[in-house]
Design an enzyme around this catalytic site. Structure first.
Site, PDB file in Angstrom:
ATOM      1  N   ARG A  83      35.960 -47.536  50.880  1.00  0.00           N
ATOM      2  CA  ARG A  83      35.181 -46.345  50.504  1.00  0.00           C
ATOM      3  C   ARG A  83      33.688 -46.589  50.584  1.00  0.00           C
ATOM      4  O   ARG A  83      33.219 -47.087  51.581  1.00  0.00           O
ATOM      5  CB  ARG A  83      35.551 -45.885  49.094  1.00  0.00           C
ATOM      6  CG  ARG A  83      36.857 -45.194  49.056  1.00  0.00           C
ATOM      7  CD  ARG A  83      37.077 -44.523  47.726  1.00  0.00           C
ATOM      8  NE  ARG A  83      38.452 -44.144  47.633  1.00  0.00           N
ATOM      9  CZ  ARG A  83      38.967 -43.070  48.224  1.00  0.00           C
ATOM     10  NH1 ARG A  83      38.184 -42.268  48.917  1.00  0.00           N
ATOM     11  NH2 ARG A  83      40.238 -42.806  48.136  1.00  0.00           N
TER      12      ARG A  83
ATOM     13  N   ARG B  22      48.041 -40.311  43.314  1.00  0.00           N
ATOM     14  CA  ARG B  22      46.661 -39.892  43.034  1.00  0.00           C
ATOM     15  C   ARG B  22      46.770 -38.529  42.372  1.00  0.00           C
ATOM     16  O   ARG B  22      46.654 -37.498  43.018  1.00  0.00           O
ATOM     17  CB  ARG B  22      45.873 -39.765  44.334  1.00  0.00           C
ATOM     18  CG  ARG B  22      45.562 -41.078  44.982  1.00  0.00           C
ATOM     19  CD  ARG B  22      44.514 -40.883  46.073  1.00  0.00           C
ATOM     20  NE  ARG B  22      44.467 -42.027  46.961  1.00  0.00           N
ATOM     21  CZ  ARG B  22      43.836 -43.149  46.680  1.00  0.00           C
ATOM     22  NH1 ARG B  22      43.196 -43.279  45.537  1.00  0.00           N
ATOM     23  NH2 ARG B  22      43.820 -44.151  47.542  1.00  0.00           N
TER      24      ARG B  22
ATOM     25  N   ASP C 247      34.977 -52.056  43.637  1.00  0.00           N
ATOM     26  CA  ASP C 247      33.742 -51.312  43.376  1.00  0.00           C
ATOM     27  C   ASP C 247      33.568 -50.949  41.897  1.00  0.00           C
ATOM     28  O   ASP C 247      32.681 -50.166  41.559  1.00  0.00           O
ATOM     29  CB  ASP C 247      33.704 -50.033  44.240  1.00  0.00           C
ATOM     30  CG  ASP C 247      34.899 -49.125  44.001  1.00  0.00           C
ATOM     31  OD1 ASP C 247      35.807 -49.499  43.222  1.00  0.00           O
ATOM     32  OD2 ASP C 247      34.936 -48.031  44.594  1.00  0.00           O
TER      33      ASP C 247
ATOM     34  N   GLY D 197      45.530 -45.557  44.484  1.00  0.00           N
ATOM     35  CA  GLY D 197      46.072 -46.280  45.643  1.00  0.00           C
ATOM     36  C   GLY D 197      46.730 -47.580  45.204  1.00  0.00           C
ATOM     37  O   GLY D 197      46.219 -48.263  44.323  1.00  0.00           O
TER      38      GLY D 197
ATOM     39  N   THR E  24      41.659 -52.438  42.511  1.00  0.00           N
ATOM     40  CA  THR E  24      41.295 -51.696  43.719  1.00  0.00           C
ATOM     41  C   THR E  24      40.846 -52.692  44.772  1.00  0.00           C
ATOM     42  O   THR E  24      40.080 -53.618  44.470  1.00  0.00           O
ATOM     43  CB  THR E  24      40.175 -50.645  43.521  1.00  0.00           C
ATOM     44  OG1 THR E  24      39.675 -50.267  44.816  1.00  0.00           O
ATOM     45  CG2 THR E  24      38.991 -51.137  42.713  1.00  0.00           C
TER      46      THR E  24
ATOM     47  N   ASP F  17      38.506 -46.607  39.584  1.00  0.00           N
ATOM     48  CA  ASP F  17      37.558 -45.810  38.798  1.00  0.00           C
ATOM     49  C   ASP F  17      38.084 -44.413  38.449  1.00  0.00           C
ATOM     50  O   ASP F  17      37.898 -43.944  37.327  1.00  0.00           O
ATOM     51  CB  ASP F  17      36.181 -45.743  39.477  1.00  0.00           C
ATOM     52  CG  ASP F  17      36.233 -45.092  40.839  1.00  0.00           C
ATOM     53  OD1 ASP F  17      37.308 -45.111  41.479  1.00  0.00           O
ATOM     54  OD2 ASP F  17      35.203 -44.563  41.284  1.00  0.00           O
TER      55      ASP F  17
ATOM     56  N   ASP G 275      38.835 -52.052  46.874  1.00  0.00           N
ATOM     57  CA  ASP G 275      37.413 -51.766  47.141  1.00  0.00           C
ATOM     58  C   ASP G 275      36.491 -52.668  46.304  1.00  0.00           C
ATOM     59  O   ASP G 275      35.327 -52.821  46.626  1.00  0.00           O
ATOM     60  CB  ASP G 275      37.092 -50.298  46.817  1.00  0.00           C
ATOM     61  CG  ASP G 275      38.028 -49.330  47.508  1.00  0.00           C
ATOM     62  OD1 ASP G 275      38.687 -49.744  48.482  1.00  0.00           O
ATOM     63  OD2 ASP G 275      38.117 -48.171  47.075  1.00  0.00           O
TER      64      ASP G 275
HETATM   65  O1  F6P Z   1      40.490 -46.843  46.941  1.00  0.00           O
HETATM   66  C1  F6P Z   1      41.419 -47.612  47.625  1.00  0.00           C
HETATM   67  C2  F6P Z   1      41.585 -47.147  49.041  1.00  0.00           C
HETATM   68  O2  F6P Z   1      42.466 -48.024  49.685  1.00  0.00           O
HETATM   69  C3  F6P Z   1      40.288 -46.965  49.821  1.00  0.00           C
HETATM   70  O3  F6P Z   1      39.769 -48.177  50.305  1.00  0.00           O
HETATM   71  C4  F6P Z   1      40.722 -45.993  50.911  1.00  0.00           C
HETATM   72  O4  F6P Z   1      39.659 -45.202  51.363  1.00  0.00           O
HETATM   73  C5  F6P Z   1      41.702 -45.118  50.191  1.00  0.00           C
HETATM   74  O5  F6P Z   1      42.180 -45.852  49.093  1.00  0.00           O
HETATM   75  C6  F6P Z   1      42.854 -44.655  51.062  1.00  0.00           C
HETATM   76  O6  F6P Z   1      43.634 -43.799  50.297  1.00  0.00           O
HETATM   77  P1  F6P Z   1      45.037 -43.186  50.715  1.00  0.00           P
HETATM   78  O7  F6P Z   1      46.092 -44.162  50.279  1.00  0.00           O
HETATM   79  O8  F6P Z   1      45.111 -41.921  49.945  1.00  0.00           O
HETATM   80  O9  F6P Z   1      45.041 -43.021  52.191  1.00  0.00           O
END
Ligand code: F6P
Length: 369
Positions: free
Chosen positions: A191, A91, A149, A13, A145, A123, A147
Protein backbone atom coordinates in the site's frame (compact mmCIF):
# COMPACT_ATOMS: atom_id res chain seq x y z
CA UNK A 1 -11.98 -21.68 40.09
CA UNK A 2 -13.11 -18.54 38.24
CA UNK A 3 -14.00 -19.04 34.59
CA UNK A 4 -13.30 -16.56 31.80
CA UNK A 5 -13.94 -16.70 28.06
CA UNK A 6 -11.70 -15.14 25.41
CA UNK A 7 -12.83 -14.65 21.80
CA UNK A 8 -10.26 -14.31 19.02
CA UNK A 9 -10.67 -13.27 15.40
CA UNK A 10 -8.42 -12.42 12.46
CA UNK A 11 -9.50 -9.49 10.30
CA UNK A 12 -8.32 -7.79 7.08
CA UNK A 13 -5.85 -9.32 4.60
CA UNK A 14 -4.40 -12.66 5.68
CA UNK A 15 -0.67 -13.34 5.99
CA UNK A 16 1.72 -15.86 7.48
CA UNK A 17 2.03 -15.58 11.27
CA UNK A 18 -1.68 -15.51 12.12
CA UNK A 19 -1.94 -19.22 12.94
CA UNK A 20 1.15 -19.17 15.20
CA UNK A 21 -0.39 -16.26 17.15
CA UNK A 22 -3.72 -18.10 17.55
CA UNK A 23 -1.92 -21.27 18.62
CA UNK A 24 0.00 -19.47 21.35
CA UNK A 25 -3.05 -17.60 22.60
CA UNK A 26 -4.77 -20.97 23.03
CA UNK A 27 -1.78 -22.76 24.55
CA UNK A 28 -1.08 -19.96 27.01
CA UNK A 29 -4.70 -19.35 27.99
CA UNK A 30 -5.43 -23.05 28.47
CA UNK A 31 -2.19 -23.93 30.28
CA UNK A 32 -3.26 -26.02 33.32
CA UNK A 33 -0.30 -25.05 35.51
CA UNK A 34 -0.86 -21.35 34.85
CA UNK A 35 -4.59 -21.77 35.53
CA UNK A 36 -3.82 -22.69 39.16
CA UNK A 37 -1.45 -19.75 39.56
CA UNK A 38 -3.99 -17.37 38.05
CA UNK A 39 -6.99 -18.85 39.84
CA UNK A 40 -8.85 -18.62 36.52
CA UNK A 41 -9.77 -21.27 33.97
CA UNK A 42 -9.77 -19.67 30.51
CA UNK A 43 -11.67 -20.86 27.48
CA UNK A 44 -10.90 -19.66 23.93
CA UNK A 45 -13.53 -19.29 21.22
CA UNK A 46 -12.35 -18.75 17.65
CA UNK A 47 -14.62 -16.46 15.64
CA UNK A 48 -14.62 -17.23 11.95
CA UNK A 49 -14.24 -14.74 9.10
CA UNK A 50 -13.31 -11.68 11.12
CA UNK A 51 -16.00 -9.28 12.31
CA UNK A 52 -18.40 -10.89 9.81
CA UNK A 53 -18.51 -13.90 12.18
CA UNK A 54 -19.66 -11.66 15.03
CA UNK A 55 -22.46 -10.26 12.90
CA UNK A 56 -23.58 -13.58 11.43
CA UNK A 57 -23.56 -15.72 14.58
CA UNK A 58 -26.80 -16.06 16.45
CA UNK A 59 -25.71 -17.13 19.93
CA UNK A 60 -29.27 -17.73 21.12
CA UNK A 61 -29.68 -20.58 18.63
CA UNK A 62 -27.28 -23.36 17.77
CA UNK A 63 -24.42 -22.11 15.65
CA UNK A 64 -25.20 -24.47 12.79
CA UNK A 65 -23.17 -22.52 10.27
CA UNK A 66 -20.06 -22.77 12.43
CA UNK A 67 -19.23 -19.11 12.98
CA UNK A 68 -17.71 -20.00 16.35
CA UNK A 69 -15.27 -22.78 17.16
CA UNK A 70 -14.09 -23.79 20.61
CA UNK A 71 -10.29 -24.08 20.44
CA UNK A 72 -8.13 -26.44 22.45
CA UNK A 73 -4.48 -27.44 22.48
CA UNK A 74 -5.04 -30.51 20.30
CA UNK A 75 -6.76 -28.50 17.58
CA UNK A 76 -4.02 -25.85 17.34
CA UNK A 77 -1.03 -28.19 17.85
CA UNK A 78 0.36 -27.90 14.29
CA UNK A 79 -0.96 -24.45 13.39
CA UNK A 80 2.32 -22.57 13.78
CA UNK A 81 3.72 -24.29 10.68
CA UNK A 82 0.91 -23.23 8.42
CA UNK A 83 0.24 -19.94 6.58
CA UNK A 84 -3.05 -18.05 6.33
CA UNK A 85 -5.60 -18.24 9.11
CA UNK A 86 -7.65 -21.31 10.02
CA UNK A 87 -10.25 -18.94 11.46
CA UNK A 88 -10.74 -17.25 8.10
CA UNK A 89 -10.80 -13.51 7.65
CA UNK A 90 -12.68 -10.72 5.88
CA UNK A 91 -12.37 -7.04 5.15
CA UNK A 92 -15.60 -6.27 6.91
CA UNK A 93 -16.32 -3.33 9.17
CA UNK A 94 -19.35 -3.34 11.50
CA UNK A 95 -19.07 0.48 11.47
CA UNK A 96 -19.90 0.79 7.76
CA UNK A 97 -21.71 4.19 7.66
CA UNK A 98 -24.26 2.78 5.21
CA UNK A 99 -25.04 -0.27 7.32
CA UNK A 100 -23.83 0.14 10.91
CA UNK A 101 -23.96 -3.26 12.62
CA UNK A 102 -21.81 -2.37 15.61
CA UNK A 103 -24.72 -2.69 18.07
CA UNK A 104 -25.31 -6.26 16.91
CA UNK A 105 -21.60 -7.03 17.30
CA UNK A 106 -21.60 -5.71 20.88
CA UNK A 107 -24.80 -7.64 21.70
CA UNK A 108 -23.30 -10.84 20.28
CA UNK A 109 -20.09 -10.36 22.28
CA UNK A 110 -22.27 -10.18 25.40
CA UNK A 111 -24.48 -13.11 24.43
CA UNK A 112 -21.43 -15.26 23.70
CA UNK A 113 -20.20 -14.37 27.18
CA UNK A 114 -16.85 -13.07 25.96
CA UNK A 115 -14.85 -11.46 28.76
CA UNK A 116 -12.19 -10.37 26.27
CA UNK A 117 -11.95 -10.03 22.48
CA UNK A 118 -8.61 -10.40 20.72
CA UNK A 119 -8.38 -8.80 17.28
CA UNK A 120 -5.45 -9.82 15.10
CA UNK A 121 -5.36 -7.15 12.42
CA UNK A 122 -3.79 -4.20 10.65
CA UNK A 123 -4.67 -0.53 10.99
CA UNK A 124 -8.26 -0.86 9.66
CA UNK A 125 -9.15 -3.77 11.96
CA UNK A 126 -7.44 -2.24 14.97
CA UNK A 127 -9.39 0.99 14.39
CA UNK A 128 -12.57 -1.10 14.69
CA UNK A 129 -11.14 -2.69 17.86
CA UNK A 130 -10.49 0.76 19.29
CA UNK A 131 -14.09 1.85 18.67
CA UNK A 132 -15.37 -1.31 20.34
CA UNK A 133 -13.08 -0.57 23.31
CA UNK A 134 -14.61 2.91 23.57
CA UNK A 135 -18.01 1.23 23.76
CA UNK A 136 -16.89 -0.90 26.69
CA UNK A 137 -15.66 -4.12 25.06
CA UNK A 138 -12.49 -5.59 26.65
CA UNK A 139 -10.33 -5.57 23.53
CA UNK A 140 -6.72 -6.65 22.94
CA UNK A 141 -5.00 -6.03 19.57
CA UNK A 142 -2.30 -8.13 17.90
CA UNK A 143 -0.58 -6.36 14.97
CA UNK A 144 -0.29 -8.08 11.61
CA UNK A 145 0.28 -6.84 8.08
CA UNK A 146 2.84 -7.53 5.39
CA UNK A 147 2.87 -3.74 4.84
CA UNK A 148 4.53 -3.20 8.28
CA UNK A 149 2.94 0.25 8.30
CA UNK A 150 1.59 0.28 11.88
CA UNK A 151 3.12 2.80 14.27
CA UNK A 152 4.17 1.91 17.85
CA UNK A 153 5.58 -1.46 16.79
CA UNK A 154 8.77 -2.39 14.97
CA UNK A 155 7.18 -5.63 13.78
CA UNK A 156 3.85 -6.73 12.35
CA UNK A 157 3.15 -10.42 11.73
CA UNK A 158 3.56 -11.56 8.14
CA UNK A 159 6.23 -9.07 7.08
CA UNK A 160 9.23 -11.38 7.31
CA UNK A 161 7.59 -14.23 5.39
CA UNK A 162 6.53 -11.79 2.65
CA UNK A 163 10.07 -10.42 2.51
CA UNK A 164 11.40 -13.93 1.99
CA UNK A 165 8.89 -14.50 -0.83
CA UNK A 166 10.09 -11.34 -2.61
CA UNK A 167 13.72 -12.42 -2.22
CA UNK A 168 13.15 -16.01 -3.35
CA UNK A 169 11.01 -15.06 -6.34
CA UNK A 170 13.53 -12.49 -7.56
CA UNK A 171 16.33 -15.05 -7.19
CA UNK A 172 14.28 -17.22 -9.51
CA UNK A 173 13.73 -14.40 -12.00
CA UNK A 174 17.41 -13.57 -12.23
CA UNK A 175 18.36 -16.70 -14.15
CA UNK A 176 15.74 -16.23 -16.85
CA UNK A 177 16.35 -12.45 -16.94
CA UNK A 178 20.05 -13.11 -17.54
CA UNK A 179 19.46 -15.76 -20.21
CA UNK A 180 17.29 -13.39 -22.25
CA UNK A 181 18.97 -10.06 -21.39
CA UNK A 182 15.69 -8.68 -20.07
CA UNK A 183 14.75 -5.97 -17.60
CA UNK A 184 12.25 -7.31 -15.06
CA UNK A 185 9.98 -4.97 -13.10
CA UNK A 186 8.65 -6.77 -10.01
CA UNK A 187 5.58 -5.33 -8.28
CA UNK A 188 5.30 -5.81 -4.54
CA UNK A 189 2.42 -5.07 -2.16
CA UNK A 190 2.62 -2.65 0.76
CA UNK A 191 0.00 0.00 0.00
CA UNK A 192 1.32 3.46 0.93
CA UNK A 193 4.36 2.07 2.76
CA UNK A 194 7.56 1.16 0.94
CA UNK A 195 8.98 -1.29 3.50
CA UNK A 196 8.33 -4.50 1.60
CA UNK A 197 9.69 -3.11 -1.67
CA UNK A 198 12.67 -1.43 -0.01
CA UNK A 199 13.75 -4.28 2.25
CA UNK A 200 12.80 -6.91 -0.37
CA UNK A 201 14.73 -4.95 -3.01
CA UNK A 202 17.72 -4.64 -0.72
CA UNK A 203 17.61 -8.34 0.16
CA UNK A 204 17.48 -9.46 -3.47
CA UNK A 205 19.94 -6.83 -4.71
CA UNK A 206 17.54 -4.95 -7.00
CA UNK A 207 19.10 -2.27 -9.21
CA UNK A 208 16.22 0.18 -8.75
CA UNK A 209 13.61 0.26 -5.98
CA UNK A 210 10.54 2.48 -6.35
CA UNK A 211 8.66 3.29 -3.15
CA UNK A 212 5.53 5.35 -2.36
CA UNK A 213 7.43 7.74 -0.11
CA UNK A 214 9.51 9.10 -3.04
CA UNK A 215 7.76 10.02 -6.29
CA UNK A 216 9.78 8.91 -9.32
CA UNK A 217 10.34 10.10 -12.87
CA UNK A 218 10.48 7.70 -15.83
CA UNK A 219 13.29 9.78 -17.36
CA UNK A 220 15.44 9.05 -14.33
CA UNK A 221 14.53 5.35 -14.33
CA UNK A 222 15.49 5.06 -18.01
CA UNK A 223 18.69 7.01 -17.42
CA UNK A 224 19.67 4.58 -14.65
CA UNK A 225 18.78 1.58 -16.82
CA UNK A 226 21.00 2.90 -19.66
CA UNK A 227 23.79 3.61 -17.18
CA UNK A 228 23.61 -0.03 -16.03
CA UNK A 229 23.61 -1.22 -19.63
CA UNK A 230 26.70 0.85 -20.45
CA UNK A 231 28.42 -0.58 -17.37
CA UNK A 232 27.89 -4.07 -18.86
CA UNK A 233 24.75 -5.37 -17.10
CA UNK A 234 23.08 -8.20 -19.07
CA UNK A 235 19.80 -7.67 -17.24
CA UNK A 236 18.32 -5.68 -14.36
CA UNK A 237 15.81 -6.23 -11.60
CA UNK A 238 13.58 -3.30 -10.65
CA UNK A 239 11.34 -3.65 -7.60
CA UNK A 240 8.31 -1.33 -7.60
CA UNK A 241 5.95 -0.94 -4.66
CA UNK A 242 2.29 -1.03 -5.72
CA UNK A 243 1.77 2.38 -4.10
CA UNK A 244 4.70 4.22 -5.77
CA UNK A 245 3.72 7.25 -7.85
CA UNK A 246 5.10 9.22 -10.77
CA UNK A 247 6.11 12.79 -9.93
CA UNK A 248 2.91 14.81 -10.07
CA UNK A 249 0.82 11.62 -10.45
CA UNK A 250 -1.30 9.46 -8.21
CA UNK A 251 -1.25 5.74 -7.30
CA UNK A 252 -1.80 3.13 -10.01
CA UNK A 253 -5.15 1.45 -9.38
CA UNK A 254 -6.60 -1.86 -10.62
CA UNK A 255 -10.20 -0.69 -10.40
CA UNK A 256 -12.15 2.36 -9.30
CA UNK A 257 -13.70 2.63 -5.84
CA UNK A 258 -12.66 1.59 -2.35
CA UNK A 259 -13.16 -1.47 -0.11
CA UNK A 260 -15.08 -1.45 3.20
CA UNK A 261 -11.97 -0.13 4.96
CA UNK A 262 -12.02 2.82 2.51
CA UNK A 263 -8.97 1.70 0.51
CA UNK A 264 -8.22 1.74 -3.19
CA UNK A 265 -7.25 -1.51 -4.97
CA UNK A 266 -3.67 -0.66 -5.95
CA UNK A 267 -1.86 -2.27 -8.88
CA UNK A 268 -0.50 -1.77 -12.38
CA UNK A 269 2.78 0.02 -11.73
CA UNK A 270 5.00 -2.83 -12.97
CA UNK A 271 3.23 -3.01 -16.34
CA UNK A 272 3.49 0.73 -16.73
CA UNK A 273 7.19 0.96 -15.84
CA UNK A 274 8.11 -2.04 -18.04
CA UNK A 275 6.31 -0.55 -21.02
CA UNK A 276 7.87 2.91 -20.49
CA UNK A 277 11.33 1.30 -20.34
CA UNK A 278 10.66 -0.46 -23.64
CA UNK A 279 9.58 2.82 -25.21
CA UNK A 280 12.33 4.93 -23.64
CA UNK A 281 15.35 2.62 -24.05
CA UNK A 282 14.38 0.01 -26.62
CA UNK A 283 15.41 -2.70 -24.15
CA UNK A 284 13.26 -5.78 -23.69
CA UNK A 285 11.42 -5.51 -20.40
CA UNK A 286 8.77 -7.56 -18.65
CA UNK A 287 6.65 -7.20 -15.55
CA UNK A 288 5.91 -9.66 -12.75
CA UNK A 289 3.26 -8.99 -10.12
CA UNK A 290 3.99 -10.96 -6.95
CA UNK A 291 0.54 -10.16 -5.61
CA UNK A 292 -0.93 -12.58 -3.05
CA UNK A 293 2.04 -14.95 -3.27
CA UNK A 294 3.55 -12.54 -0.73
CA UNK A 295 0.82 -13.36 1.74
CA UNK A 296 1.00 -17.12 1.24
CA UNK A 297 3.19 -20.01 2.30
CA UNK A 298 4.44 -21.31 5.61
CA UNK A 299 5.43 -18.70 8.22
CA UNK A 300 9.15 -17.98 8.40
CA UNK A 301 11.01 -18.79 11.62
CA UNK A 302 10.70 -15.12 12.58
CA UNK A 303 6.92 -15.05 12.06
CA UNK A 304 6.51 -18.26 14.08
CA UNK A 305 8.49 -16.77 16.96
CA UNK A 306 6.84 -13.36 16.83
CA UNK A 307 3.39 -14.97 16.55
CA UNK A 308 4.25 -17.00 19.62
CA UNK A 309 5.46 -13.98 21.63
CA UNK A 310 2.54 -11.77 20.56
CA UNK A 311 0.05 -14.54 21.42
CA UNK A 312 1.57 -15.07 24.87
CA UNK A 313 1.73 -11.31 25.55
CA UNK A 314 -1.91 -10.91 24.51
CA UNK A 315 -2.94 -13.48 27.12
CA UNK A 316 -0.72 -11.74 29.71
CA UNK A 317 -2.74 -8.56 29.09
CA UNK A 318 -6.02 -10.43 29.58
CA UNK A 319 -4.74 -11.95 32.83
CA UNK A 320 -3.74 -8.48 34.05
CA UNK A 321 -7.08 -7.04 32.95
CA UNK A 322 -5.12 -4.49 30.92
CA UNK A 323 -7.55 -3.91 28.06
CA UNK A 324 -7.64 -1.46 25.15
CA UNK A 325 -4.02 -2.37 24.41
CA UNK A 326 -2.12 -3.64 21.37
CA UNK A 327 0.87 -5.90 21.90
CA UNK A 328 3.94 -4.56 20.15
CA UNK A 329 7.62 -5.09 19.56
CA UNK A 330 9.68 -2.02 20.35
CA UNK A 331 13.46 -1.67 20.64
CA UNK A 332 13.96 -5.42 20.92
CA UNK A 333 11.23 -6.01 23.55
CA UNK A 334 7.70 -7.32 23.38
CA UNK A 335 5.52 -4.77 25.14
CA UNK A 336 2.09 -3.11 24.77
CA UNK A 337 0.61 0.32 23.97
CA UNK A 338 -2.89 1.81 23.96
CA UNK A 339 -4.59 0.78 20.69
CA UNK A 340 -5.70 4.39 20.26
CA UNK A 341 -2.07 5.44 19.76
CA UNK A 342 -2.04 3.92 16.29
CA UNK A 343 -5.12 5.70 14.97
CA UNK A 344 -4.66 7.95 11.96
CA UNK A 345 -0.90 7.41 11.76
CA UNK A 346 1.24 5.19 9.54
CA UNK A 347 4.82 4.00 9.77
CA UNK A 348 6.45 5.03 6.49
CA UNK A 349 9.99 4.97 5.11
CA UNK A 350 11.97 8.08 6.04
CA UNK A 351 13.57 8.91 2.71
CA UNK A 352 16.08 11.28 4.32
CA UNK A 353 17.77 8.49 6.25
CA UNK A 354 16.63 5.24 4.64
CA UNK A 355 16.58 5.82 0.88
CA UNK A 356 18.81 7.11 -1.89
CA UNK A 357 16.57 9.56 -3.76
CA UNK A 358 19.14 9.99 -6.57
CA UNK A 359 19.61 6.34 -7.40
CA UNK A 360 16.16 5.11 -6.30
CA UNK A 361 17.66 2.51 -4.00
CA UNK A 362 18.52 1.73 -0.41
CA UNK A 363 20.82 4.03 1.55
CA UNK A 364 24.54 3.98 0.81
CA UNK A 365 25.67 5.53 4.09
CA UNK A 366 24.74 4.06 7.42
CA UNK A 367 27.23 5.04 10.10
CA UNK A 368 27.58 8.66 9.04
CA UNK A 369 23.89 9.54 9.60
O1 F6P B 1 -2.72 -4.60 3.54
C1 F6P B 1 -2.24 -5.84 3.12
C2 F6P B 1 -2.33 -5.98 1.63
O2 F6P B 1 -1.75 -7.20 1.28
C3 F6P B 1 -1.74 -4.82 0.83
O3 F6P B 1 -0.34 -4.88 0.74
C4 F6P B 1 -2.46 -4.97 -0.50
O4 F6P B 1 -2.59 -3.75 -1.17
C5 F6P B 1 -3.82 -5.43 -0.08
O5 F6P B 1 -3.68 -6.02 1.19
C6 F6P B 1 -4.45 -6.41 -1.05
O6 F6P B 1 -5.73 -6.70 -0.58
P1 F6P B 1 -6.72 -7.79 -1.17
O7 F6P B 1 -6.42 -9.08 -0.46
O8 F6P B 1 -8.06 -7.27 -0.82
O9 F6P B 1 -6.46 -7.91 -2.63
Amino acid sequence: MKKSRIGILTSGGDCAGLNPAIKWVVKTALDERLAWERGTQYEVLGIRDGFKGLVSVDPLYSDTEGHIVSLNQDIVRTWDRIGGTFLGTSRFSPYDPENDQSKLVIENIERLGLDALMVVGGDGSLAIASRLAQEGVNVIGIPKTIDRDLVETDYTLGFDTALNVVTEEVDRLRTTAGSHKRIFVVETMGRTAGWLALEGGEACGAYIILIPECDFSMERVNELVMEGKRAGARYEIIVAAEGAKLEGGSEFVKKAGVDSFGRKALGGIADFVASEIRKGTGLESRSVVLSHLQRGGAPSAHDRRMGRYFGIAAVDLVVRGDFGKMVCYKNGRVTACPIDNILGRLNLVDIKTQYDVERYNGRRTILSQ
